[in-house]
Scaffold this motif. Structure first.
Motif, PDB file in Angstrom:
ATOM      1  N   GLU A 148       0.820  -1.209   0.000  1.00  0.00           N
ATOM      2  CA  GLU A 148       0.000   0.000   0.000  1.00  0.00           C
ATOM      3  C   GLU A 148       0.859   1.266   0.000  1.00  0.00           C
ATOM      4  OE1 GLU A 148      -2.581  -0.407   3.337  1.00  0.00           O
ATOM      5  OE2 GLU A 148      -3.880  -1.862   2.351  1.00  0.00           O
ATOM      6  N   LEU A 149       1.980   1.209   0.677  1.00  0.00           N
ATOM      7  CA  LEU A 149       2.843   2.386   0.775  1.00  0.00           C
ATOM      8  C   LEU A 149       3.540   2.699  -0.551  1.00  0.00           C
ATOM      9  CD1 LEU A 149       4.098   4.600   2.490  1.00  0.00           C
ATOM     10  CD2 LEU A 149       5.802   2.947   3.291  1.00  0.00           C
ATOM     11  N   LEU A 150       3.962   1.671  -1.273  1.00  0.00           N
ATOM     12  CA  LEU A 150       4.667   1.897  -2.538  1.00  0.00           C
ATOM     13  C   LEU A 150       3.826   2.654  -3.562  1.00  0.00           C
ATOM     14  CD1 LEU A 150       6.620  -1.470  -2.929  1.00  0.00           C
ATOM     15  CD2 LEU A 150       7.568   0.786  -2.417  1.00  0.00           C
ATOM     16  N   PRO A 151       2.586   2.241  -3.843  1.00  0.00           N
ATOM     17  CA  PRO A 151       1.800   3.028  -4.800  1.00  0.00           C
ATOM     18  C   PRO A 151       1.452   4.424  -4.291  1.00  0.00           C
ATOM     19  CG  PRO A 151       0.498   1.218  -3.895  1.00  0.00           C
ATOM     20  CD  PRO A 151       1.900   0.989  -3.483  1.00  0.00           C
ATOM     21  N   ALA A 152       1.299   4.581  -2.971  1.00  0.00           N
ATOM     22  CA  ALA A 152       1.047   5.919  -2.431  1.00  0.00           C
ATOM     23  C   ALA A 152       2.219   6.842  -2.730  1.00  0.00           C
ATOM     24  CB  ALA A 152       0.803   5.837  -0.920  1.00  0.00           C
ATOM     25  N   ASN A 153       3.426   6.316  -2.602  1.00  0.00           N
ATOM     26  CA  ASN A 153       4.614   7.098  -2.944  1.00  0.00           C
ATOM     27  C   ASN A 153       4.737   7.299  -4.448  1.00  0.00           C
ATOM     28  OD1 ASN A 153       6.366   7.872  -0.571  1.00  0.00           O
ATOM     29  ND2 ASN A 153       6.015   5.724  -0.099  1.00  0.00           N
ATOM     30  N   SER A 154       4.321   6.303  -5.222  1.00  0.00           N
ATOM     31  CA  SER A 154       4.369   6.434  -6.680  1.00  0.00           C
ATOM     32  C   SER A 154       3.444   7.559  -7.153  1.00  0.00           C
ATOM     33  CB  SER A 154       3.954   5.117  -7.346  1.00  0.00           C
ATOM     34  OG  SER A 154       4.881   4.095  -7.055  1.00  0.00           O
ATOM     35  N   ILE A 155       2.286   7.676  -6.527  1.00  0.00           N
ATOM     36  CA  ILE A 155       1.363   8.756  -6.882  1.00  0.00           C
ATOM     37  C   ILE A 155       2.003  10.114  -6.598  1.00  0.00           C
ATOM     38  CG2 ILE A 155      -0.838   9.844  -6.269  1.00  0.00           C
ATOM     39  CD1 ILE A 155      -1.920   6.979  -5.798  1.00  0.00           C
ATOM     40  N   ILE A 156       2.684  10.229  -5.456  1.00  0.00           N
ATOM     41  CA  ILE A 156       3.388  11.479  -5.135  1.00  0.00           C
ATOM     42  C   ILE A 156       4.466  11.758  -6.178  1.00  0.00           C
ATOM     43  CG2 ILE A 156       4.879  12.637  -3.464  1.00  0.00           C
ATOM     44  CD1 ILE A 156       3.396  11.150  -1.252  1.00  0.00           C
ATOM     45  N   ALA A 157       5.191  10.723  -6.583  1.00  0.00           N
ATOM     46  CA  ALA A 157       6.256  10.900  -7.576  1.00  0.00           C
ATOM     47  C   ALA A 157       5.700  11.375  -8.913  1.00  0.00           C
ATOM     48  CB  ALA A 157       7.025   9.590  -7.752  1.00  0.00           C
ATOM     49  N   VAL A 158       4.595  10.781  -9.344  1.00  0.00           N
ATOM     50  CA  VAL A 158       3.956  11.221 -10.595  1.00  0.00           C
ATOM     51  C   VAL A 158       3.474  12.657 -10.457  1.00  0.00           C
ATOM     52  CG1 VAL A 158       1.986  10.838 -12.123  1.00  0.00           C
ATOM     53  CG2 VAL A 158       3.326   8.886 -11.294  1.00  0.00           C
ATOM     54  N   ARG A 159       2.920  12.984  -9.305  1.00  0.00           N
ATOM     55  CA  ARG A 159       2.463  14.346  -9.046  1.00  0.00           C
ATOM     56  C   ARG A 159       3.620  15.339  -9.165  1.00  0.00           C
ATOM     57  NH1 ARG A 159      -2.498  14.350  -8.179  1.00  0.00           N
ATOM     58  NH2 ARG A 159      -2.572  13.354  -6.134  1.00  0.00           N
ATOM     59  N   LEU A 160       4.747  15.007  -8.578  1.00  0.00           N
ATOM     60  CA  LEU A 160       5.904  15.904  -8.616  1.00  0.00           C
ATOM     61  C   LEU A 160       6.455  16.031 -10.028  1.00  0.00           C
ATOM     62  CD1 LEU A 160       7.769  14.834  -5.343  1.00  0.00           C
ATOM     63  CD2 LEU A 160       6.266  16.799  -5.689  1.00  0.00           C
ATOM     64  N   SER A 161       6.400  14.950 -10.793  1.00  0.00           N
ATOM     65  CA  SER A 161       6.846  14.998 -12.183  1.00  0.00           C
ATOM     66  C   SER A 161       5.984  15.964 -12.994  1.00  0.00           C
ATOM     67  CB  SER A 161       6.789  13.592 -12.790  1.00  0.00           C
ATOM     68  OG  SER A 161       7.131  13.623 -14.153  1.00  0.00           O
ATOM     69  N   ARG A 162       4.679  15.852 -12.812  1.00  0.00           N
ATOM     70  CA  ARG A 162       3.770  16.767 -13.496  1.00  0.00           C
ATOM     71  C   ARG A 162       4.004  18.204 -13.025  1.00  0.00           C
ATOM     72  NH1 ARG A 162      -2.699  17.270 -12.450  1.00  0.00           N
ATOM     73  NH2 ARG A 162      -3.014  19.138 -13.709  1.00  0.00           N
ATOM     74  N   LEU A 163       4.195  18.363 -11.742  1.00  0.00           N
ATOM     75  CA  LEU A 163       4.419  19.693 -11.179  1.00  0.00           C
ATOM     76  C   LEU A 163       5.671  20.340 -11.760  1.00  0.00           C
ATOM     77  CD1 LEU A 163       3.749  21.888  -9.094  1.00  0.00           C
ATOM     78  CD2 LEU A 163       4.944  20.510  -7.385  1.00  0.00           C
ATOM     79  N   ASP A 164       6.743  19.563 -11.875  1.00  0.00           N
ATOM     80  CA  ASP A 164       7.982  20.090 -12.457  1.00  0.00           C
ATOM     81  C   ASP A 164       7.755  20.574 -13.884  1.00  0.00           C
ATOM     82  OD1 ASP A 164       9.356  19.553 -10.159  1.00  0.00           O
ATOM     83  OD2 ASP A 164      10.243  17.679 -10.872  1.00  0.00           O
ATOM     84  N   GLU A 165       7.057  19.774 -14.661  1.00  0.00           N
ATOM     85  CA  GLU A 165       6.797  20.145 -16.054  1.00  0.00           C
ATOM     86  C   GLU A 165       5.940  21.409 -16.133  1.00  0.00           C
ATOM     87  OE1 GLU A 165       4.896  18.182 -20.128  1.00  0.00           O
ATOM     88  OE2 GLU A 165       5.158  16.968 -18.323  1.00  0.00           O
ATOM     89  N   ASP A 166       4.939  21.475 -15.265  1.00  0.00           N
ATOM     90  CA  ASP A 166       4.051  22.638 -15.282  1.00  0.00           C
ATOM     91  C   ASP A 166       4.748  23.911 -14.824  1.00  0.00           C
ATOM     92  OD1 ASP A 166       2.156  20.941 -16.181  1.00  0.00           O
ATOM     93  OD2 ASP A 166       0.870  21.025 -14.419  1.00  0.00           O
ATOM     94  N   TRP A 167       5.692  23.780 -13.901  1.00  0.00           N
ATOM     95  CA  TRP A 167       6.430  24.964 -13.448  1.00  0.00           C
ATOM     96  C   TRP A 167       7.271  25.545 -14.587  1.00  0.00           C
ATOM     97  CZ3 TRP A 167       6.015  28.516  -9.981  1.00  0.00           C
ATOM     98  CH2 TRP A 167       5.387  28.250  -8.776  1.00  0.00           C
ATOM     99  N   VAL A 168       7.789  24.666 -15.437  1.00  0.00           N
ATOM    100  CA  VAL A 168       8.520  25.148 -16.615  1.00  0.00           C
ATOM    101  C   VAL A 168       7.591  25.963 -17.495  1.00  0.00           C
ATOM    102  CG1 VAL A 168       9.713  24.446 -18.721  1.00  0.00           C
ATOM    103  CG2 VAL A 168      10.188  23.259 -16.568  1.00  0.00           C
ATOM    104  N   TRP A 169       6.381  25.434 -17.708  1.00  0.00           N
ATOM    105  CA  TRP A 169       5.390  26.149 -18.524  1.00  0.00           C
ATOM    106  C   TRP A 169       5.014  27.491 -17.886  1.00  0.00           C
ATOM    107  CZ3 TRP A 169       0.321  27.448 -17.196  1.00  0.00           C
ATOM    108  CH2 TRP A 169      -0.447  27.976 -18.244  1.00  0.00           C
TER     109      TRP A 169
END
Length: 201
Positions: free
Chosen positions: A168-189
């Motif tokens: 349960e903990l691994l996918p919860a962290n994976s969701i955070i990682a995907v969120r941060l990836s999207r956030l990084d891309e959006d900050w560039v925009w």
């Protein structure tokens, strides 16, 4: 446990952290290495280290403690990131402010999700021994409380075999990682288009 024993365990921990501990392959694993080192330091009392415990329930306890500590570090970091978004949002044009603050809401869900994982894993396996418990008069409730767990796990077989909390903990962290990836891309925009937004205002 005497002061000498406590000091000796602390000394072993210090050596491990400094990379000065000598790990020996003939001692099978981390537990046997620690126990042998303690025996070398204080003698016979260290041989009682495994009383009413086995490597099975010790590994489970260590694993839960590690996951709990990891969550305790992750949550403040996510909250800090939320604070940055809140402070940056008002300095930008309206639609970008609204967009930036959307991540605060998303990160809220991430915090709730990972805290739920923490609540579910925070149950105490020590005392289950290899898988069938012990007839020694141990107080699992007291030890559980001292280590900050909610309560002991009720079934000894489940105590040493459960790994649900990791799955349960691994996918919860994976969701955070995907969120941060999207956030990084959006900050560039946001950075690339910010001047245009202000110029139009």
């Amino acid at each position: 446990m005497t002061i000498t024993e406590r000091d000796s365990i602390s000394e072993i921990e210090r050596r491990i952290e400094l990379g000065q501990f000598r790990w020996r392959a003939d001692r099978e694993d981390v537990h046997m290495n620690n126990e042998a080192a303690l025996i070398d330091m204080i003698g016979k009392p260290a041989k009682e280290l495994h009383t009413a415990r086995s490597r099975n329930d010790q590994v489970q306890t260590d694993f839960r403690l590690w996951c709990r500590d990891a969550i305790n570090r992750i949550v403040p970091s996510v909250k800090h990131l939320q604070g940055i978004h809140i402070s940056k949002g008002p300095n930008r044009c309206c639609y970008k402010q609204h967009y930036i603050l959307s991540f605060v809401e998303q990160l809220d869900r991430d915090i709730i999700r990972i805290q739920h994982c923490r609540a579910k894993l925070n149950f105490f396996p020590l005392g289950a021994c290899a898988l069938a418990g012990t007839d020694l008069p141990i107080d699992r409730f007291m030890t559980s409380e001292l280590l900050g767990f909610t309560a002991p796990l009720r079934n000894s077989i489940d105590s040493v075999s459960d790994r649900d909390f990791v799955m349960e903990l691994l996918p919860a962290n994976s969701i955070i990682a995907v969120r941060l990836s999207r956030l990084d891309e959006d900050w560039v925009w946001i950075h690339c288009t910010e001047r245009l937004c202000f110029n139009r205002e």
